[in-house]
Motif scaffolding. Structure first.
Motif, PDB file in Angstrom:
ATOM      1  N   GLU A 191      69.537  66.607  46.864  1.00 16.02           N
ATOM      2  CA  GLU A 191      70.704  65.755  46.623  1.00 16.02           C
ATOM      3  C   GLU A 191      71.999  66.567  46.672  1.00 16.02           C
ATOM      4  OE1 GLU A 191      69.949  63.891  42.899  1.00 16.02           O
ATOM      5  OE2 GLU A 191      68.385  62.568  43.675  1.00 16.02           O
ATOM      6  N   LEU A 192      71.951  67.770  46.096  1.00 19.07           N
ATOM      7  CA  LEU A 192      73.141  68.624  46.108  1.00 19.07           C
ATOM      8  C   LEU A 192      73.508  69.034  47.530  1.00 19.07           C
ATOM      9  CD1 LEU A 192      75.329  70.298  44.695  1.00 19.07           C
ATOM     10  CD2 LEU A 192      73.629  72.134  44.407  1.00 19.07           C
TER      11      LEU A 192
ATOM     12  N   ALA B  32      66.739  67.378  43.031  1.00 19.70           N
ATOM     13  CA  ALA B  32      68.190  67.490  42.843  1.00 19.70           C
ATOM     14  C   ALA B  32      68.792  68.498  43.822  1.00 19.70           C
ATOM     15  CB  ALA B  32      68.507  67.892  41.408  1.00 19.70           C
ATOM     16  N   GLN B  33      68.021  69.511  44.228  1.00 20.26           N
ATOM     17  CA  GLN B  33      68.507  70.461  45.234  1.00 20.26           C
ATOM     18  C   GLN B  33      68.816  69.729  46.539  1.00 20.26           C
ATOM     19  OE1 GLN B  33      66.285  74.059  45.906  1.00 20.26           O
ATOM     20  NE2 GLN B  33      65.724  74.277  43.756  1.00 20.26           N
TER      21      GLN B  33
ATOM     22  N   LEU C 153      68.834  67.681  35.080  1.00 20.20           N
ATOM     23  CA  LEU C 153      69.226  66.603  35.985  1.00 20.20           C
ATOM     24  C   LEU C 153      68.013  65.767  36.422  1.00 20.20           C
ATOM     25  CD1 LEU C 153      71.948  68.005  38.406  1.00 20.20           C
ATOM     26  CD2 LEU C 153      72.222  66.570  36.387  1.00 20.20           C
ATOM     27  N   GLN C 154      68.168  64.472  36.330  1.00 18.65           N
ATOM     28  CA  GLN C 154      67.126  63.551  36.770  1.00 18.65           C
ATOM     29  C   GLN C 154      67.436  63.087  38.211  1.00 18.65           C
ATOM     30  OE1 GLN C 154      64.435  62.935  34.808  1.00 18.65           O
ATOM     31  NE2 GLN C 154      65.417  64.429  33.431  1.00 18.65           N
ATOM     32  N   PRO C 155      66.422  62.646  38.948  1.00 15.94           N
ATOM     33  CA  PRO C 155      66.664  62.159  40.319  1.00 15.94           C
ATOM     34  C   PRO C 155      67.755  61.090  40.342  1.00 15.94           C
ATOM     35  CG  PRO C 155      64.309  62.384  39.931  1.00 15.94           C
ATOM     36  CD  PRO C 155      64.980  62.615  38.601  1.00 15.94           C
TER      37      PRO C 155
ATOM     38  N   LEU D 271      67.762  74.242  38.987  1.00 15.44           N
ATOM     39  CA  LEU D 271      67.916  72.896  39.542  1.00 15.44           C
ATOM     40  C   LEU D 271      66.594  72.413  40.140  1.00 15.44           C
ATOM     41  CD1 LEU D 271      70.148  70.744  40.067  1.00 15.44           C
ATOM     42  CD2 LEU D 271      70.382  71.729  42.357  1.00 15.44           C
TER      43      LEU D 271
ATOM     44  N   GLU E 289      70.822  61.384  39.440  1.00 14.93           N
ATOM     45  CA  GLU E 289      71.902  61.604  38.483  1.00 14.93           C
ATOM     46  C   GLU E 289      73.063  62.374  39.115  1.00 14.93           C
ATOM     47  OE1 GLU E 289      72.547  63.366  33.937  1.00 14.93           O
ATOM     48  OE2 GLU E 289      70.569  63.424  34.890  1.00 14.93           O
ATOM     49  N   LEU E 290      72.743  63.296  40.027  1.00 10.85           N
ATOM     50  CA  LEU E 290      73.792  64.091  40.662  1.00 10.85           C
ATOM     51  C   LEU E 290      74.776  63.201  41.424  1.00 10.85           C
ATOM     52  CD1 LEU E 290      74.717  67.037  41.122  1.00 10.85           C
ATOM     53  CD2 LEU E 290      73.441  66.986  43.265  1.00 10.85           C
TER      54      LEU E 290
END
Length: 323
Positions: free
Chosen positions: A82-83, A79-80, A47-49, A75, A51-52
């Motif tokens: 972002e999640l 991205a963590q 996952l790229q910044p 991850l 993308e999530l």
């Protein structure tokens, strides 16, 4: 039934087959609830910044969408964040399935996810001991709408091994060939899987521990002619002797179920082991374990005659029994 949308299902644990099956069932629930749903599959490590955000946005072509994100332990840190931001305010039109393969990696993220009310965790841990695999088989057969007794479940594990995918397939095969209302017995397992090498190994071990030398040697010679790996026989005998040694050293007054947990064997075997132990003392067990260890080294080291090493082991072990 509560909707899967607007929620996060977190699948954790080291049992890959169970994780795959749980994930597939979860996707089936999602598509059953919304047949037109678009399901996106992605691995966390790639996952790229930013993308999530795209993966967890409502679809342009459907009223609902779903994301299956595997390898959560990998991850990236960005991205963590972002999640966690998404989990704090999930979309009511998106279903999210996260898969973590177990272990300590990514534990901090898991701890934070577990605190969120929209997250439901399903743990899928690999069984550890033989008795745990037998219990798993029992539950698997029950979930298929049939019954299996404890001896048959344990024999199936000895026959197939400890690969859950293979065990599930074997259980499915047995149930499919079972007359309605009957129970899967050890004899039925032998009928379908009795020729497996592991079963022969444990049969040789039991015969040796019981002092049935002729039976043990006959089975050992069959195994040699059938090209059964000698290490399966030495391993089975080593397991049997170690279990007897644990039983001999167990505190007095323990119940069979407690002894089974202490030894790592299924409860029904305790009665058989108690009977076997009457013919053994600590010195005999120690000498027998030493003989098996030597035989194991011989067959793994490419002994000139592995079959002879196995037969010699059977005779040496049986000789240590008390008369």
């Amino acid at each position: 039934m509560a909707s899967a949308f607007g929620k996060i299902l977190l699948i954790t644990g080291n049992a890959e087959f169970l994780a795959d099956r749980t994930r597939a069932k979860a996707v089936k629930v999602v598509t059953g609830e919304q047949p037109e749903v678009e399901v996106a599959m992605s691995t966390a490590s790639g996952l790229q910044p930013g993308e999530l955000a795209g993966l967890t946005s409502p679809s342009l072509f459907s009223d609902a969408s779903a994301l299956v994100l595997t390898e959560l332990q990998d991850l990236p840190e960005v991205a963590q964040k972002e999640l966690l931001a998404y989990v704090a305010a999930p979309s009511p039109d998106v279903a999210v399935i996260l898969v973590h393969s177990g272990g300590q990696k990514g534990k901090g993220l898991l701890d934070k996810l577990r605190k969120e009310s929209v997250v439901t965790e399903v743990k899928v841990e690999q069984p550890k001991y033989e008795r745990d695999f037998a219990k798993w088989v029992y539950t698997e057969v029950r979930d298929l709408g049939a019954r299996i007794d404890e001896e048959a479940a344990t024999l199936l594990v000895a026959s197939i091994g400890q690969d859950l995918r293979a065990l599930a397939g074997a259980a499915d095969q047995l149930v499919a060939n079972l007359e309605k209302g009957t129970e899967i017995s050890a004899s039925l397992v032998r009928q379908y899987f009795g020729g497996r090498a592991d079963v022969r190994g444990y049969e040789i071990a039991d015969a040796t521990l019981n002092g049935q030398i002729n039976v043990a040697l006959e089975q050992a010679r069959w195994a040699e002619s059938a090209k059964v790996a000698p290490v399966l026989i030495t391993s089975a005998l080593a397991t049997g002797l170690r279990s007897l040694a644990k039983l001999a050293g167990a505190p007095e007054g323990m119940r069979d179920n407690d002894l089974a947990a202490h030894i790592g064997a299924p409860p029904f075997k305790i009665r058989t082991m108690r009977s076997q132990l009457r013919s053994w003392d600590q010195a005999g067990l120690a000498a027998a374990i030493s003989a098996v260890a030597q035989a194991d080294l011989d067959v793994k080291g490419g002994a000139a005659d592995p079959a002879f090493a196995v037969e010699r082991m059977v005779l040496q072990v049986a000789a240590q029994r008390r008369r």
